[in-house]
Design an enzyme around this catalytic site. Structure first.
Site, short mmCIF file in Angstrom:
data_model
loop_
_atom_site.label_atom_id
_atom_site.label_comp_id
_atom_site.label_asym_id
_atom_site.label_seq_id
_atom_site.Cartn_x
_atom_site.Cartn_y
_atom_site.Cartn_z
N ASN A 58 -1.85 0.37 6.91
CA ASN A 58 -1.35 -0.90 7.43
C ASN A 58 -0.54 -1.71 6.42
OD1 ASN A 58 -3.45 -1.70 5.87
ND2 ASN A 58 -4.62 -2.68 7.48
N ARG A 83 -2.39 -14.12 4.70
CA ARG A 83 -3.12 -13.40 5.75
C ARG A 83 -2.37 -13.54 7.09
NH1 ARG A 83 -7.29 -9.93 4.47
NH2 ARG A 83 -7.98 -10.25 6.60
N LYS A 85 0.81 -1.22 0.00
CA LYS A 85 0.00 0.00 0.00
C LYS A 85 0.85 1.28 0.00
CE LYS A 85 -4.00 -2.10 2.32
NZ LYS A 85 -4.88 -2.00 3.52
N PHE A 107 -15.02 4.20 7.54
CA PHE A 107 -13.66 4.52 7.09
C PHE A 107 -13.52 4.51 5.56
CE2 PHE A 107 -13.70 -0.11 8.11
CZ PHE A 107 -13.31 -0.65 6.89
N HIS A 134 -2.26 -5.46 1.63
CA HIS A 134 -3.57 -6.10 1.43
C HIS A 134 -3.33 -7.53 0.99
CE1 HIS A 134 -7.61 -6.96 -0.15
NE2 HIS A 134 -6.96 -7.55 -1.14
N THR A 186 -5.40 -6.59 11.02
CA THR A 186 -5.65 -5.30 10.36
C THR A 186 -5.05 -4.16 11.16
OG1 THR A 186 -7.74 -6.24 9.58
CG2 THR A 186 -7.49 -3.84 9.41
N ARG A 210 2.63 -6.40 9.28
CA ARG A 210 1.99 -5.23 9.89
C ARG A 210 2.62 -4.88 11.23
NH1 ARG A 210 -4.10 -6.82 7.79
NH2 ARG A 210 -4.13 -5.47 5.96
P1 IDP Z 1 -7.92 -6.36 5.97
O1 IDP Z 1 -7.09 -5.49 5.03
O2 IDP Z 1 -7.11 -6.82 7.15
O3 IDP Z 1 -8.64 -7.48 5.25
P2 IDP Z 1 -10.50 -5.01 6.11
O4 IDP Z 1 -11.40 -5.08 7.29
O5 IDP Z 1 -10.89 -5.78 4.88
O6 IDP Z 1 -9.03 -5.39 6.61
O7 IDP Z 1 -10.35 -3.47 5.73
C1 IDP Z 1 -9.78 -3.06 4.51
C2 IDP Z 1 -8.82 -1.93 4.80
O8 IDP Z 1 -9.53 -0.79 5.27
C3 IDP Z 1 -7.78 -2.20 5.91
O9 IDP Z 1 -6.68 -2.95 5.49
C4 IDP Z 1 -7.42 -0.79 6.32
O10 IDP Z 1 -6.50 -0.18 5.40
C5 IDP Z 1 -8.77 -0.10 6.23
N1 IDP Z 1 -9.48 -0.14 7.53
C6 IDP Z 1 -10.13 -1.20 8.08
N2 IDP Z 1 -10.68 -0.89 9.27
C7 IDP Z 1 -10.36 0.41 9.49
C8 IDP Z 1 -10.63 1.31 10.57
O11 IDP Z 1 -11.30 0.98 11.56
N3 IDP Z 1 -10.13 2.57 10.44
C9 IDP Z 1 -9.40 2.98 9.35
N4 IDP Z 1 -9.13 2.16 8.33
C10 IDP Z 1 -9.60 0.89 8.39
MG MG Z 2 -10.13 -7.39 3.78
#
Ligand code: IDP
Ligand code: MG
Length: 139
Positions: free
Chosen positions: A113, A86, A10, A58, A116, A92, A103
């Site tokens: 973070n 993963r 990212k 978000f 992806h 996350t 991460r």
């Molecule tokens: P993941 O990337 O671990 O699968 P997801 O829940 O699918 O997490 O969320 C996608 C992306 O959205 C995250 O990787 C992160 O960049 C962002 N994100 C998720 N939750 C939050 C939050 O609570 N605040 C800000 N950004 C978030």
């Molecule tokens: Mg995801």
């Protein structure tokens, strides 16, 4: 299962020149990088990629962040590549991520973070196809 998964390094990570560091972790954990391309998503593409999150609080911030700077899109291959990646990525929220994960080592915040990874076989196929369509990522 021998699988392929879609990985994204990212903007927060490409900006800090962490592509090599992250690739090293991926390869040290036995996953093979079989395709890789640096590109910048426009807003419309970022919205489409993350459309499953369009109801989340978000979402707008996420779209702005993901289209702010170049990303590195990759296809990874290996045994149980989807679940394995993963695990290598970690939670996350980097504050909750396990020792040794990407991460934990390099992420800045829950949003920034660093990586992806696809979360299912179905989404891996969908995401690999998405990037084939917009940037001819293969593998
Ligand atoms: P993941 O990337 O671990 O699968 P997801 O829940 O699918 O997490 O969320 C996608 C992306 O959205 C995250 O990787 C992160 O960049 C962002 N994100 C998720 N939750 C939050 C939050 O609570 N605040 C800000 N950004 C978030
Ligand atoms: Mg995801």
């Amino acid at each position: 299962m021998f699988e392929r998964t879609l990985s994204i390094i990212k903007p927060d990570a490409t900006k800090r020149n962490l592509t090599g560091t992250i690739n090293k972790i991926i390869e040290n954990n036995g996953l093979r990088i079989i395709a890789q391309k640096r590109l910048k998503l426009n807003e419309e593409q970022a919205k489409k990629f993350y459309e499953v999150h369009n109801e989340k609080s978000f979402y707008n911030d996420l779209i702005e962040y993901m289209s702010s700077d170049p990303i590195v899109v990759q296809v990874l291959e290996g045994d149980n590549a989807i679940t394995k990646y993963r695990e290598i990525m970690g939670s996350t929220d980097p504050q909750l991520a396990e020792e040794g994960t990407i991460r934990k080592q390099v992420a800045i915040s829950k949003q920034e973070n660093s990586v992806h990874g696809s979360d299912s076989v179905e989404n891996a196929t969908k995401e690999i196809n998405f990037f084939f369509k917009i940037a001819e990522i293969v593998g």
